[in-house]
Design a protein around this motif. Structure first.
Motif, PDB file in Angstrom:
ATOM      1  N   ASN A  58      91.271  62.604 -39.355  1.00 21.09           N
ATOM      2  CA  ASN A  58      90.534  62.640 -38.098  1.00 21.09           C
ATOM      3  C   ASN A  58      90.078  64.076 -37.843  1.00 21.09           C
ATOM      4  OD1 ASN A  58      89.639  62.555 -35.443  1.00 21.09           O
ATOM      5  ND2 ASN A  58      91.247  61.169 -34.784  1.00 21.09           N
ATOM      6  N   PRO A  59      88.765  64.324 -37.716  1.00 29.79           N
ATOM      7  CA  PRO A  59      88.301  65.697 -37.497  1.00 29.79           C
ATOM      8  C   PRO A  59      88.556  66.210 -36.084  1.00 29.79           C
ATOM      9  CG  PRO A  59      86.454  64.198 -37.435  1.00 29.79           C
ATOM     10  CD  PRO A  59      87.653  63.369 -37.814  1.00 29.79           C
ATOM     11  N   SER A  60      88.986  65.333 -35.182  1.00 30.06           N
ATOM     12  CA  SER A  60      89.239  65.708 -33.781  1.00 30.06           C
ATOM     13  C   SER A  60      87.966  66.266 -33.139  1.00 30.06           C
ATOM     14  CB  SER A  60      90.385  66.731 -33.689  1.00 30.06           C
ATOM     15  OG  SER A  60      91.586  66.191 -34.187  1.00 30.06           O
ATOM     16  N   TYR A  61      86.943  65.418 -33.059  1.00 30.79           N
ATOM     17  CA  TYR A  61      85.655  65.790 -32.474  1.00 30.79           C
ATOM     18  C   TYR A  61      85.400  64.972 -31.208  1.00 30.79           C
ATOM     19  CZ  TYR A  61      84.030  68.423 -36.557  1.00 30.79           C
ATOM     20  OH  TYR A  61      83.866  69.348 -37.548  1.00 30.79           O
ATOM     21  N   HIS A  62      84.583  65.534 -30.348  1.00 35.81           N
ATOM     22  CA  HIS A  62      84.017  64.769 -29.247  1.00 35.81           C
ATOM     23  C   HIS A  62      82.506  64.986 -29.236  1.00 35.81           C
ATOM     24  CE1 HIS A  62      84.605  68.327 -26.187  1.00 35.81           C
ATOM     25  NE2 HIS A  62      84.131  68.727 -27.341  1.00 35.81           N
ATOM     26  N   TYR A  63      81.814  64.276 -28.323  1.00 35.13           N
ATOM     27  CA  TYR A  63      80.346  64.270 -28.318  1.00 35.13           C
ATOM     28  C   TYR A  63      79.822  63.954 -29.718  1.00 35.13           C
ATOM     29  CZ  TYR A  63      81.120  66.615 -23.874  1.00 35.13           C
ATOM     30  OH  TYR A  63      81.560  66.935 -22.616  1.00 35.13           O
ATOM     31  N   MET A  64      80.412  62.950 -30.332  1.00 33.65           N
ATOM     32  CA  MET A  64      80.110  62.624 -31.719  1.00 33.65           C
ATOM     33  C   MET A  64      79.305  61.336 -31.798  1.00 33.65           C
ATOM     34  SD  MET A  64      82.823  62.454 -34.851  1.00 33.65           S
ATOM     35  CE  MET A  64      82.264  62.622 -36.542  1.00 33.65           C
ATOM     36  N   TYR A  65      78.254  61.345 -32.605  1.00 37.06           N
ATOM     37  CA  TYR A  65      77.455  60.145 -32.804  1.00 37.06           C
ATOM     38  C   TYR A  65      76.568  60.319 -34.032  1.00 37.06           C
ATOM     39  CZ  TYR A  65      74.057  63.007 -30.212  1.00 37.06           C
ATOM     40  OH  TYR A  65      73.248  64.029 -29.784  1.00 37.06           O
ATOM     41  N   VAL A  66      76.001  59.207 -34.479  1.00 36.51           N
ATOM     42  CA  VAL A  66      75.066  59.178 -35.602  1.00 36.51           C
ATOM     43  C   VAL A  66      73.696  58.785 -35.073  1.00 36.51           C
ATOM     44  CG1 VAL A  66      74.434  57.966 -37.725  1.00 36.51           C
ATOM     45  CG2 VAL A  66      76.797  58.675 -37.355  1.00 36.51           C
ATOM     46  N   THR A  67      72.671  59.510 -35.493  1.00 35.91           N
ATOM     47  CA  THR A  67      71.298  59.218 -35.091  1.00 35.91           C
ATOM     48  C   THR A  67      70.502  58.763 -36.305  1.00 35.91           C
ATOM     49  OG1 THR A  67      71.374  60.890 -33.343  1.00 35.91           O
ATOM     50  CG2 THR A  67      69.207  60.122 -34.028  1.00 35.91           C
ATOM     51  N   THR A  68      69.912  57.578 -36.215  1.00 32.19           N
ATOM     52  CA  THR A  68      69.053  57.072 -37.277  1.00 32.19           C
ATOM     53  C   THR A  68      68.127  56.009 -36.706  1.00 32.19           C
ATOM     54  OG1 THR A  68      69.001  56.145 -39.515  1.00 32.19           O
ATOM     55  CG2 THR A  68      70.646  55.251 -38.012  1.00 32.19           C
ATOM     56  N   CYS A  69      66.963  55.874 -37.301  1.00 29.54           N
ATOM     57  CA  CYS A  69      65.965  54.881 -36.877  1.00 29.54           C
ATOM     58  C   CYS A  69      65.650  55.003 -35.382  1.00 29.54           C
ATOM     59  CB  CYS A  69      66.440  53.470 -37.211  1.00 29.54           C
ATOM     60  SG  CYS A  69      66.675  53.164 -38.974  1.00 29.54           S
ATOM     61  N   GLY A  70      65.676  56.229 -34.869  1.00 28.30           N
ATOM     62  CA  GLY A  70      65.317  56.464 -33.475  1.00 28.30           C
ATOM     63  C   GLY A  70      66.370  56.075 -32.463  1.00 28.30           C
ATOM     64  N   ARG A  71      67.609  55.814 -32.900  1.00 28.10           N
ATOM     65  CA  ARG A  71      68.675  55.415 -31.982  1.00 28.10           C
ATOM     66  C   ARG A  71      69.936  56.212 -32.255  1.00 28.10           C
ATOM     67  NH1 ARG A  71      69.924  49.235 -32.094  1.00 28.10           N
ATOM     68  NH2 ARG A  71      71.439  50.024 -30.569  1.00 28.10           N
ATOM     69  N   ASN A  72      70.777  56.308 -31.227  1.00 27.52           N
ATOM     70  CA  ASN A  72      72.091  56.915 -31.364  1.00 27.52           C
ATOM     71  C   ASN A  72      73.149  55.817 -31.466  1.00 27.52           C
ATOM     72  OD1 ASN A  72      71.039  59.514 -31.114  1.00 27.52           O
ATOM     73  ND2 ASN A  72      71.335  59.564 -28.901  1.00 27.52           N
TER      74      ASN A  72
END
Length: 291
Positions: free
Chosen positions: A120-134
């Protein structure tokens, strides 16, 4: 098999005052451990299945003896992101095609040699962006309850199947605080982040995942540090200033096996067509079968 761990290599005692108070001093150094032989003492697995009677199996055999049929399945492809984490967090992207993708999941290795151990990298505000969406719709924190429940749902571990203790520990166990790194005595190497892109309600008859028609699309992974500096246990691999390799992106693709009785039996591995297109290639396919 070899690994590097920070171990206590020396213990000494020094006297602080004339009254006899003493300090016990531990010297911690990276040590390479070599394991030549090991014995597996226990294995666990969660298995759920349905029993078919002999009559049912015989009817299936008779039905498909002269008719082709389709078996849907999945293919997993893995590639590393080009860059790794930094002292301020992670922003990295990959450009690849997404043909009939149902899921994306990310793995975070701490050592390039540890091919099955992810943390676990211990991150927050984490997301993946692709095809114009989060994905997800709201940035996530990899240490909170909402993330834990989301991963159980994505792994189908919320209803019929039960998660192992090792998997749960990897999701919810904190490895550091704002002021110190914690000594963990359990295995936390089963961590991964899964994002679902296909709904679970259509019975796989209609594909509603991601499909870019074999065109490259940007997949951007973002995350901010929860703990910075010396207590960042993901960026600080060990005491020798080693850094983790880039995270790994895995894509799950929807594909089909086409089985037919022609020429004594045939099998075609189809990775380019949708479910409807596959069915249109099969003559005499029966959509609904009841026993």
């Amino acid at each position: 098999m070899r690994c590097i761990a920070d171990l206590i290599t020396k213990i000494s005692i020094e006297q602080r005052t004339d009254s006899g108070l003493k300090n016990q001093i531990y010297n911690i150094s990276p040590v390479t451990l070599s394991i030549k032989n090991y014995v597996v003492t226990e294995e666990t697995a969660n298995i759920c299945s349905y029993k078919a009677t002999d009559d049912c199996l015989q009817k299936i055999w008779e039905l498909f003896a002269n008719r082709p049929f389709v078996k849907s399945t999945q293919r997993v492809e893995a590639q590393s992101f080009p860059t790794s984490t930094t002292t301020t967090g992670m922003i990295t992207s990959q450009n690849i095609p997404l043909p009939y993708v149902t899921d994306l999941f990310q793995l975070f290795p701490k050592d390039a040699r540890a091919t099955i151990c992810y943390v676990n990298p211990s991150y927050h505000y984490m997301y993946v962006t692709t095809c114009g969406r989060n994905f997800p719709d709201m940035p996530m924190n990899t240490l909170d309850q909402q993330f834990f429940q989301m991963q159980l749902n994505a792994n189908n571990l919320d209803l019929l199947f039960e998660a192992t203790y090792q998997f749960e520990d990897a999701l919810k166990t904190v490895r550091n605080t704002a002021s110190r790194r914690l000594n963990i005595y359990i295995d936390l190497t089963s961590f991964r982040i899964i994002f679902q892109y296909e709904m679970n309600s259509n019975g796989a008859l209609i594909f509603d995942g991601l499909d870019t028609n074999n065109q490259n699309v940007s997949i951007k992974l973002r995350g901010a540090l929860i703990y910075q500096g010396d207590t960042d246990c993901y960026y600080n691999v060990d005491l020798m200033s080693r850094r983790p390799p880039p995270p790994i992106l895995c894509t799950i693709h929807y594909i089909f096996w086409l089985f037919g009785p022609a020429n004594g039996g045939s099998c075609v591995y189809d990775v380019n067509n949708t479910f409807d297109e596959v069915l249109s290639q099969i003559e005499g396919f029966i959509n609904n079968i009841y026993f």
